[in-house]
Design an enzyme around this catalytic site. Structure first.
Site, PDB file in Angstrom:
ATOM      1  N   THR A 271       2.959  -3.575   2.055  1.00 37.86           N
ATOM      2  CA  THR A 271       2.645  -4.476   0.946  1.00 37.86           C
ATOM      3  C   THR A 271       3.399  -5.789   1.076  1.00 37.86           C
ATOM      4  O   THR A 271       2.817  -6.868   0.980  1.00 37.86           O
ATOM      5  CB  THR A 271       3.034  -3.803  -0.371  1.00 37.86           C
ATOM      6  OG1 THR A 271       4.336  -3.196  -0.193  1.00 37.86           O
ATOM      7  CG2 THR A 271       2.047  -2.739  -0.755  1.00 37.86           C
ATOM      8  N   PHE A 398       1.720  -5.974  -9.051  1.00 42.56           N
ATOM      9  CA  PHE A 398       2.642  -4.840  -8.947  1.00 42.56           C
ATOM     10  C   PHE A 398       2.240  -3.698  -9.875  1.00 42.56           C
ATOM     11  O   PHE A 398       3.039  -2.815 -10.170  1.00 42.56           O
ATOM     12  CB  PHE A 398       4.076  -5.299  -9.220  1.00 42.56           C
ATOM     13  CG  PHE A 398       4.626  -6.195  -8.137  1.00 42.56           C
ATOM     14  CD1 PHE A 398       5.097  -5.659  -6.942  1.00 42.56           C
ATOM     15  CD2 PHE A 398       4.625  -7.578  -8.282  1.00 42.56           C
ATOM     16  CE1 PHE A 398       5.587  -6.477  -5.919  1.00 42.56           C
ATOM     17  CE2 PHE A 398       5.106  -8.412  -7.265  1.00 42.56           C
ATOM     18  CZ  PHE A 398       5.588  -7.850  -6.082  1.00 42.56           C
ATOM     19  N   CYS A 405       5.183  -0.894  -9.981  1.00 45.71           N
ATOM     20  CA  CYS A 405       6.024  -0.866  -8.779  1.00 45.71           C
ATOM     21  C   CYS A 405       7.509  -0.864  -9.125  1.00 45.71           C
ATOM     22  O   CYS A 405       8.000  -1.745  -9.822  1.00 45.71           O
ATOM     23  CB  CYS A 405       5.709  -2.098  -7.937  1.00 45.71           C
ATOM     24  SG  CYS A 405       6.614  -2.128  -6.391  1.00 45.71           S
TER      25      CYS A 405
HETATM   26 MN1  MNH Z   1       5.206  -0.993  -4.758  1.00 46.57          MN
HETATM   27  C1  MNH Z   1       3.946   1.319  -6.987  1.00 46.57           C
HETATM   28  C2  MNH Z   1       2.485  -2.987  -5.341  1.00 46.57           C
HETATM   29  C3  MNH Z   1       6.550  -3.368  -2.723  1.00 46.57           C
HETATM   30  C4  MNH Z   1       7.725   1.152  -3.955  1.00 46.57           C
HETATM   31  N1  MNH Z   1       3.528  -0.848  -5.932  1.00 46.57           N
HETATM   32  C5  MNH Z   1       3.211   0.173  -6.809  1.00 46.57           C
HETATM   33  C6  MNH Z   1       1.990  -0.152  -7.496  1.00 46.57           C
HETATM   34  C7  MNH Z   1       1.570  -1.354  -7.013  1.00 46.57           C
HETATM   35  C8  MNH Z   1       2.548  -1.796  -6.044  1.00 46.57           C
HETATM   36  C9  MNH Z   1       0.316  -2.105  -7.414  1.00 46.57           C
HETATM   37  C10 MNH Z   1       1.288   0.708  -8.550  1.00 46.57           C
HETATM   38  C11 MNH Z   1       0.199   1.545  -7.920  1.00 46.57           C
HETATM   39  C12 MNH Z   1      -0.587   2.399  -8.916  1.00 46.57           C
HETATM   40  O1  MNH Z   1      -0.638   2.121 -10.101  1.00 46.57           O
HETATM   41  O2  MNH Z   1      -1.195   3.367  -8.459  1.00 46.57           O
HETATM   42  N2  MNH Z   1       4.589  -2.803  -4.110  1.00 46.57           N
HETATM   43  C13 MNH Z   1       3.459  -3.450  -4.475  1.00 46.57           C
HETATM   44  C14 MNH Z   1       3.429  -4.755  -3.829  1.00 46.57           C
HETATM   45  C15 MNH Z   1       4.591  -4.867  -3.103  1.00 46.57           C
HETATM   46  C16 MNH Z   1       5.326  -3.630  -3.288  1.00 46.57           C
HETATM   47  C17 MNH Z   1       2.300  -5.764  -3.953  1.00 46.57           C
HETATM   48  C18 MNH Z   1       5.105  -5.992  -2.245  1.00 46.57           C
HETATM   49  C19 MNH Z   1       4.688  -7.224  -2.290  1.00 46.57           C
HETATM   50  N3  MNH Z   1       6.834  -1.085  -3.540  1.00 46.57           N
HETATM   51  C20 MNH Z   1       7.259  -2.183  -2.854  1.00 46.57           C
HETATM   52  C21 MNH Z   1       8.545  -1.928  -2.259  1.00 46.57           C
HETATM   53  C22 MNH Z   1       8.883  -0.644  -2.605  1.00 46.57           C
HETATM   54  C23 MNH Z   1       7.798  -0.108  -3.411  1.00 46.57           C
HETATM   55  C24 MNH Z   1       9.343  -2.911  -1.421  1.00 46.57           C
HETATM   56  C25 MNH Z   1      10.122   0.142  -2.283  1.00 46.57           C
HETATM   57  C26 MNH Z   1      11.266  -0.375  -1.900  1.00 46.57           C
HETATM   58  N4  MNH Z   1       5.708   0.908  -5.341  1.00 46.57           N
HETATM   59  C27 MNH Z   1       6.802   1.602  -4.867  1.00 46.57           C
HETATM   60  C28 MNH Z   1       6.850   2.893  -5.506  1.00 46.57           C
HETATM   61  C29 MNH Z   1       5.767   2.951  -6.394  1.00 46.57           C
HETATM   62  C30 MNH Z   1       5.072   1.673  -6.270  1.00 46.57           C
HETATM   63  C31 MNH Z   1       7.888   3.964  -5.240  1.00 46.57           C
HETATM   64  C32 MNH Z   1       5.390   4.094  -7.333  1.00 46.57           C
HETATM   65  C33 MNH Z   1       6.124   3.904  -8.642  1.00 46.57           C
HETATM   66  C34 MNH Z   1       5.888   5.030  -9.647  1.00 46.57           C
HETATM   67  O3  MNH Z   1       4.740   5.451  -9.825  1.00 46.57           O
HETATM   68  O4  MNH Z   1       6.865   5.435 -10.259  1.00 46.57           O
END
Ligand code: MNH
Length: 470
Positions: A271, A398, A405
């Site tokens: 991402t 996010f 996120c």
């Molecule tokens: Mn990230 C959930 C987008 C970077 C760890 N992330 C989500 C969701 C989105 C998302 C959208 C929700 C998905 C859903 O509703 O099903 N995340 C991003 C984007 C970036 C990103 C666009 C970077 C740019 N994410 C990161 C990074 C980490 C991370 C860096 C870890 C270090 N994300 C997660 C985790 C979840 C999540 C863990 C799930 C959270 C939960 O459900 O509790």
């Protein structure tokens, strides 16, 4: 859900649904194309039927605002996300809302994502960014998505787990990455109903078992090594091994720790890498915006290496990333499920458990929220005054609600830092013949996007001695 009265693409074929014009490699882009092409006629909600499965997409700001209401809706773990459970089990991203491990792990891990925690990651992120720069100093052009993926993979590995994938030292990806990429593709392609197409694109179940075993093996080794250290540390792994539930005193079970580790590597790198690549793509298409971003870096950082507090001072660079994630949100959607029977938009009956997809590139281009020129790249949309004028739910790269996120701050600190550093140091020449091509896996990223690199003459030319390979 009951889809009567919800429009779909004209020319739906009996038995085949909307299969014509859909490509299993680009499901999101097909949806976006359809939504855009038929936008006016289809309105803010439409369906696509792909062999027996009728998917509902809601992309208008009013409907999405309703869907984001946590009292009436929650995250739906289905389709792509559910298929991923074979890889990430009950890790945070794939956990069902009803699984106690979700809140438990969420509470244990929250301290790893505070502002204070970011201060601790900063030197590690800087070290990895220096490796990117050392690699770019040695070449005169770069495959942007590939190198940004090296950067973000290495960053989550080291900051989260003290693990070095050695991404910049390898010509071929680390075996973990090869297996992960294949396993993610396998999971994603399980949605395809036509068996021969599925087998052709997904690979075999036997390969998939081997891939998952390899990933588990790497992660288990890292966990085991840490268990034997005197100080568990304060990174993600340290917290998972040492913290216990404030009331019950319980610790995360070992399988869950493994699932979280895989989740963070998967969720935490592609991402962010895609966001950086799209930002560089748009900047190099718009020389006047590139000049503005570089002049901000020169003014705010000069030719120094940024300290922790300097990173978020790059307000314009941050807006460039925000705007890149508006047009191409690299996690391109999420699913919302009704907690009780509800009437969506006052007319679409949803029973408890019915769910709807939110394709973010369409929400992020809804003229009702973004105006008639929603297709143009313009970072000034993220000036505070402009943000305040928009509906609160217009921008959701996010995700939303309590399942949004957890890594947002981490991603933004990492991305602004890395983008600032390369803007400080290089002049970029895009290939004028390149047309944006987007590769879809779980995430989106530009494919085949190369930039010619040259060290800038004056600003940002720290002596090469200041750059070391960590
Ligand atoms: Mn990230 C959930 C987008 C970077 C760890 N992330 C989500 C969701 C989105 C998302 C959208 C929700 C998905 C859903 O509703 O099903 N995340 C991003 C984007 C970036 C990103 C666009 C970077 C740019 N994410 C990161 C990074 C980490 C991370 C860096 C870890 C270090 N994300 C997660 C985790 C979840 C999540 C863990 C799930 C959270 C939960 O459900 O509790």
């Amino acid at each position: 859900m009951d889809t009567t009265g919800i429009p779909h693409r004209p020319g739906r074929l009996p038995g085949l649904g909307d299969l014509i014009g859909s490509n299993p490699r680009t499901p999101l882009q097909d949806t976006v194309r359809l939504g855009r092409r038929l936008g006016r006629r289809l309105g803010p909600i439409f369906t696509r039927r792909l062999i027996g499965l009728e998917l509902v997409f809601a992309s208008g700001i009013d409907l999405v605002t309703e869907l984001n209401d946590e009292k009436r809706f929650t995250k739906h773990v289905g389709l792509g996300v559910r298929n991923l459970r074979a890889v990430a089990g009950d890790g945070l991203f794939t956990a069902y809302g009803t699984e106690p491990n979700w809140r438990f792990a969420h509470d244990i891990l929250m301290p790893a994502f505070t502002g204070e925690a970011m201060r601790g990651y900063h030197p590690i992120m800087l070290d990895v960014a220096r490796e990117l720069i050392a690699a770019w100093d040695a070449k005169d052009s770069a495959d942007v998505s590939a190198d940004m993926t090296r950067l973000t993979l290495e960053t989550i590995g080291r900051a989260g787990f003290g693990y070095r994938f050695g991404s910049f030292e390898r010509a071929e990806p680390h075996p973990f990455v090869t297996s992960m990429t294949r396993a993610l593709r396998f999971a994603q392609m399980q949605g395809i109903k036509l068996p021969f197409v599925r087998r052709a694109l997904a690979g075999t179940a036997k390969q998939n078992r081997a891939d998952i075993a390899l990933m588990n093996g790497v992660v288990d080794e890292v966990i085991e090594a840490r268990r034997h250290e005197a100080d568990p540390g304060h990174d993600l792994l340290g917290l998972m091994l040492s913290r216990s539930h404030p009331e019950t005193g319980a610790k995360l079970d070992p399988v869950n720790v493994r699932n979280q580790a895989i989740t963070f590597v998967v969720a935490g790198h592609e991402t962010t890498s895609g966001a950086l690549s799209f930002a560089l793509y748009y900047l190099t298409r718009h020389p006047e915006l590139l000049a503005r971003a570089q002049s901000e870096v020169d003014t705010v950082w000069g030719d120094r290496e940024p300290a922790f507090a300097d990173v978020m001072k790059l307000r314009y660079v941050r807006r460039v990333l925000d705007e890149a994630m508006r047009l191409w949100p690299t996690a391109p959607g999420y699913a919302r499920e009704a907690r009780e029977d509800v009437l969506l938009g006052g007319r679409h009956q949803m029973r408890k458990g019915d769910w709807v997809l939110v394709p973010l590139p369409l929400l992020h281009r809804d003229p009702a929220a973004w105006g008639p020129d929603a297709e143009t790249f313009d970072p000034d949309r993220f000036e505070p005054a402009a943000v305040k004028k928009r509906p609160a739910q217009a921008y959701k790269p996010f995700g939303t609600g309590e399942r949004a996120c957890i890594g947002r701050q981490f991603a933004l600190h990492e991305a602004v830092l890395a983008l600032g550093l390369v803007l400080q140091r290089y002049e970029f020449t895009p290939d004028p013949g390149y047309r944006l091509k987007i590769a879809e896996s779980l995430t989106l990223k530009p494919e085949g996007f190369r930039l010619a690199l040259r060290r800038r003459a004056n600003a940002g030319s720290r002596p090469a001695g200041a750059v070391r390979v960590g």
